[in-house]
Each structure stands twice: as structure tokens, then as C-alpha cells.
Design a protein around this motif. Structure first.
Motif, short mmCIF file in Angstrom:
data_model
loop_
_atom_site.label_atom_id
_atom_site.label_comp_id
_atom_site.label_asym_id
_atom_site.label_seq_id
_atom_site.Cartn_x
_atom_site.Cartn_y
_atom_site.Cartn_z
N ARG A 1 0.84 -1.21 0.00
CA ARG A 1 0.00 0.00 0.00
C ARG A 1 0.87 1.25 0.00
O ARG A 1 0.56 2.23 -0.67
CB ARG A 1 -0.93 -0.01 1.21
CG ARG A 1 -2.07 -0.98 1.06
CD ARG A 1 -2.99 -0.95 2.25
NE ARG A 1 -4.05 -1.93 2.06
CZ ARG A 1 -4.79 -2.40 3.03
NH1 ARG A 1 -4.61 -1.97 4.27
NH2 ARG A 1 -5.73 -3.29 2.79
N ARG A 2 1.95 1.21 0.76
CA ARG A 2 2.87 2.35 0.80
C ARG A 2 3.48 2.57 -0.58
O ARG A 2 3.59 3.71 -1.05
CB ARG A 2 3.95 2.08 1.84
CG ARG A 2 4.76 3.31 2.19
CD ARG A 2 5.77 3.06 3.30
NE ARG A 2 5.13 2.56 4.50
CZ ARG A 2 5.55 1.51 5.20
NH1 ARG A 2 6.63 0.86 4.84
NH2 ARG A 2 4.91 1.11 6.28
N GLU A 3 3.89 1.50 -1.24
CA GLU A 3 4.49 1.60 -2.57
C GLU A 3 3.47 2.12 -3.59
O GLU A 3 3.79 2.95 -4.43
CB GLU A 3 5.03 0.23 -3.00
CG GLU A 3 5.86 0.26 -4.25
CD GLU A 3 7.19 1.00 -4.08
OE1 GLU A 3 7.75 1.41 -5.10
OE2 GLU A 3 7.65 1.18 -2.94
N LEU A 4 2.24 1.63 -3.51
CA LEU A 4 1.18 2.11 -4.40
C LEU A 4 0.93 3.60 -4.20
O LEU A 4 0.78 4.35 -5.17
CB LEU A 4 -0.11 1.31 -4.18
CG LEU A 4 -1.30 1.69 -5.05
CD1 LEU A 4 -0.98 1.48 -6.52
CD2 LEU A 4 -2.52 0.88 -4.66
N ARG B 1 1.55 9.23 -6.15
CA ARG B 1 2.10 10.58 -6.02
C ARG B 1 3.02 10.91 -7.21
O ARG B 1 3.00 12.03 -7.71
CB ARG B 1 2.86 10.72 -4.71
CG ARG B 1 1.97 10.89 -3.49
CD ARG B 1 2.75 11.32 -2.26
NE ARG B 1 3.87 10.44 -1.93
CZ ARG B 1 3.78 9.33 -1.22
NH1 ARG B 1 2.62 8.96 -0.74
NH2 ARG B 1 4.85 8.60 -0.97
N LEU B 2 3.81 9.92 -7.63
CA LEU B 2 4.70 10.15 -8.78
C LEU B 2 3.90 10.41 -10.05
O LEU B 2 4.28 11.27 -10.86
CB LEU B 2 5.64 8.96 -8.97
CG LEU B 2 6.70 8.77 -7.88
CD1 LEU B 2 7.43 7.46 -8.09
CD2 LEU B 2 7.66 9.94 -7.86
N ILE B 3 2.80 9.70 -10.22
CA ILE B 3 1.94 9.92 -11.40
C ILE B 3 1.34 11.32 -11.34
O ILE B 3 1.31 12.04 -12.34
CB ILE B 3 0.84 8.85 -11.50
CG1 ILE B 3 1.46 7.49 -11.84
CG2 ILE B 3 -0.21 9.23 -12.55
CD1 ILE B 3 0.50 6.32 -11.75
N GLU B 4 0.89 11.72 -10.15
CA GLU B 4 0.31 13.06 -10.00
C GLU B 4 1.33 14.15 -10.27
O GLU B 4 0.97 15.25 -10.71
CB GLU B 4 -0.26 13.23 -8.59
CG GLU B 4 -1.50 12.41 -8.34
CD GLU B 4 -1.92 12.39 -6.88
OE1 GLU B 4 -1.30 13.10 -6.05
OE2 GLU B 4 -2.87 11.65 -6.56
N ASP B 5 2.62 13.88 -10.03
CA ASP B 5 3.68 14.87 -10.23
C ASP B 5 4.15 14.96 -11.68
O ASP B 5 4.96 15.85 -11.99
CB ASP B 5 4.88 14.57 -9.32
CG ASP B 5 4.56 14.82 -7.85
OD1 ASP B 5 3.55 15.49 -7.56
OD2 ASP B 5 5.31 14.30 -6.99
N LEU C 1 10.13 8.57 -16.17
CA LEU C 1 10.20 9.48 -15.02
C LEU C 1 9.82 8.76 -13.72
O LEU C 1 10.46 8.95 -12.69
CB LEU C 1 9.27 10.68 -15.24
CG LEU C 1 9.73 11.68 -16.32
CD1 LEU C 1 8.62 12.68 -16.60
CD2 LEU C 1 11.00 12.39 -15.88
N ILE C 2 8.80 7.92 -13.78
CA ILE C 2 8.37 7.19 -12.59
C ILE C 2 9.43 6.18 -12.17
O ILE C 2 9.79 6.09 -10.99
CB ILE C 2 7.01 6.51 -12.83
CG1 ILE C 2 5.92 7.57 -12.92
CG2 ILE C 2 6.69 5.49 -11.74
CD1 ILE C 2 4.58 7.06 -13.39
N LEU C 3 9.97 5.42 -13.13
CA LEU C 3 11.00 4.45 -12.81
C LEU C 3 12.25 5.11 -12.25
O LEU C 3 12.87 4.61 -11.31
CB LEU C 3 11.33 3.60 -14.03
CG LEU C 3 10.24 2.64 -14.50
CD1 LEU C 3 10.65 1.94 -15.79
CD2 LEU C 3 9.91 1.63 -13.42
N ALA D 1 14.64 6.84 -5.17
CA ALA D 1 14.12 6.66 -3.81
C ALA D 1 14.70 5.40 -3.18
O ALA D 1 15.06 5.39 -2.00
CB ALA D 1 12.60 6.60 -3.82
N THR D 2 14.82 4.34 -3.97
CA THR D 2 15.40 3.10 -3.47
C THR D 2 16.87 3.30 -3.10
O THR D 2 17.32 2.85 -2.06
CB THR D 2 15.26 1.97 -4.52
OG1 THR D 2 13.87 1.79 -4.81
CG2 THR D 2 15.85 0.67 -4.02
#
Length: 192
Positions: free
Chosen positions: A109-112, A117-121, A164-166, A172-173
Motif C-alpha cells: 500500500r505504501r508503494e502504491l 504521487r509520482l503519477i500526480e507529479d 520518469l516514474i521508474l 528513492a530506493t
């Protein structure tokens, strides 16, 4: 809600029967005698046949293993003479359930949430195309027609969004690893 015998039989044939060999192998590995393995499997099928409905079963495999485990434990408990190795057999009867652990659910859930948030950005056009393509599953042609752009634009923007998301996820990782490494560094005494 009761189901017809034909529905239950069809369910058993499709969702239970394919896992019989795995259940038998698991019972043998847990130390059950060959005749006990046959008895447990037969009893499991009898219990399944006695159900009024199978609608509550979300995973046939997990349900079959759970029934076999419960029957094995019942057999051990009913035995008049309990051998010392039966106690280890009970411990060996822990089945890996198909359900994820609570920790895994929270982490997922945290990862989703992070991906949302990344999609929204993403930049507006890129986010719109990425969402239609990757989340709603529309074809490039449909998106191009809907937004009045070329398919090439759709392809480029969907790929850009994914990149961009990847990239953000990998950064972040990497940052998580740096933080983790810093918290595990040995504490050094100050030189006086």
C-alpha cells in the motif's frame, strides 16, 4: 447461498484437483505414512463434497492445503498412542498460505501510494496520456483520437511518464539504501 452439485464438482475439478499431487507430496514430506496420505486426501474430498457452496473459497489451493492440514492434525489428536515424532509432524504441517502477510500488505500500500504521487507529479499532458494508457488500458489510437494528438505523441509521452516514474523509484530506493547504510555505520569515538 447453496450451489448446485454440478457447480461444486466443476469448482473441485478446476480449483482443487490440479493441486492434489502437491498436497500429497507435502503430506509425504511432513512425515505422513503413505496410507495416511490417501486417507487425508480422501477425507478432504469428502468434506468438499459436503459443502453447500464453494463461493467463500478464494483460493482452491490454499483451501485444499488447509483442509489437509486440519485433517492431519485431527488424525494425530485422535490417535490413542501418540508417538513422539507426531509432535514434530504437527509443527511440519505449517502451510504457506497464498494470502500476503500484514507487513507485505502495508508495504504494498505504501508503494502504491508512492507511485500514485509520482503519477500526480508528472507534467499535465504526460500524466493524462500515461493514466489513459497504463491505468485505463486504452490503446494509443484511442488516446490519440480522444486528445486530438498523433499516436507518436501518445507513445512518446507514455514512455516519458514511465521513464520518469521508474527513475524516481530507483532514486528513492538508492536513497533508502543510503539512509539504511548510515544507520548501520559503527559509532566512532572522538579523538581527544
Amino acid at each position: 447461498m447453496t450451489q448446485s452439485r454440478a457447480e461444486i464438482i466443476a469448482f473441485v475439478g478446476a480449483q482443487i484437483l490440479p493441486h492434489e499431487a502437491d498436497v500429497r507430496a507435502w503430506l509425504r514430506r511432513s512425515g505422513s505414512a503413505p496410507e495416511d496420505v490417501d486417507d487425508v486426501v480422501q477425507e478432504a474430498y469428502c468434506r468438499l463434497a459436503g459443502l453447500d457452496s464453494v463461493a467463500h473459497i478464494t483460493s482452491g489451493r490454499a483451501y485444499f492445503f488447509r483442509i489437509a492440514r486440519n485433517i492431519s492434525i485431527e488424525k494425530i489428536r485422535r490417535a490413542r498412542i501418540v508417538r513422539i515424532d507426531c509432535i514434530t509432524e504437527i509443527d511440519a504441517l505449517h502451510v504457506v498460505d497464498d494470502e500476503p502477510s500484514p507487513e507485505r500488505v502495508v508495504a504494498s500500500r505504501r508503494e502504491l501510494s508512492r507511485v500514485r504521487r509520482l503519477i500526480e507529479d508528472l507534467p499535465e499532458r504526460c500524466r493524462q496520456i500515461f493514466t489513459l494508457r497504463r491505468i485505463h488500458g486504452l490503446s494509443q489510437k484511442d488516446i490519440a483520437a480522444r486528445l486530438g494528438v498523433t499516436e507518436n505523441v501518445v507513445e512518446t509521452q507514455a514512455a516519458r511518464g514511465l521513464r520518469l516514474i521508474l527513475r524516481a523509484l530507483s532514486e528513492a530506493t538508492a536513497q533508502d539504501h543510503l539512509v539504511s547504510d548510515k544507520t548501520h555505520e559503527p559509532v566512532r569515538k572522538r579523538d581527544r
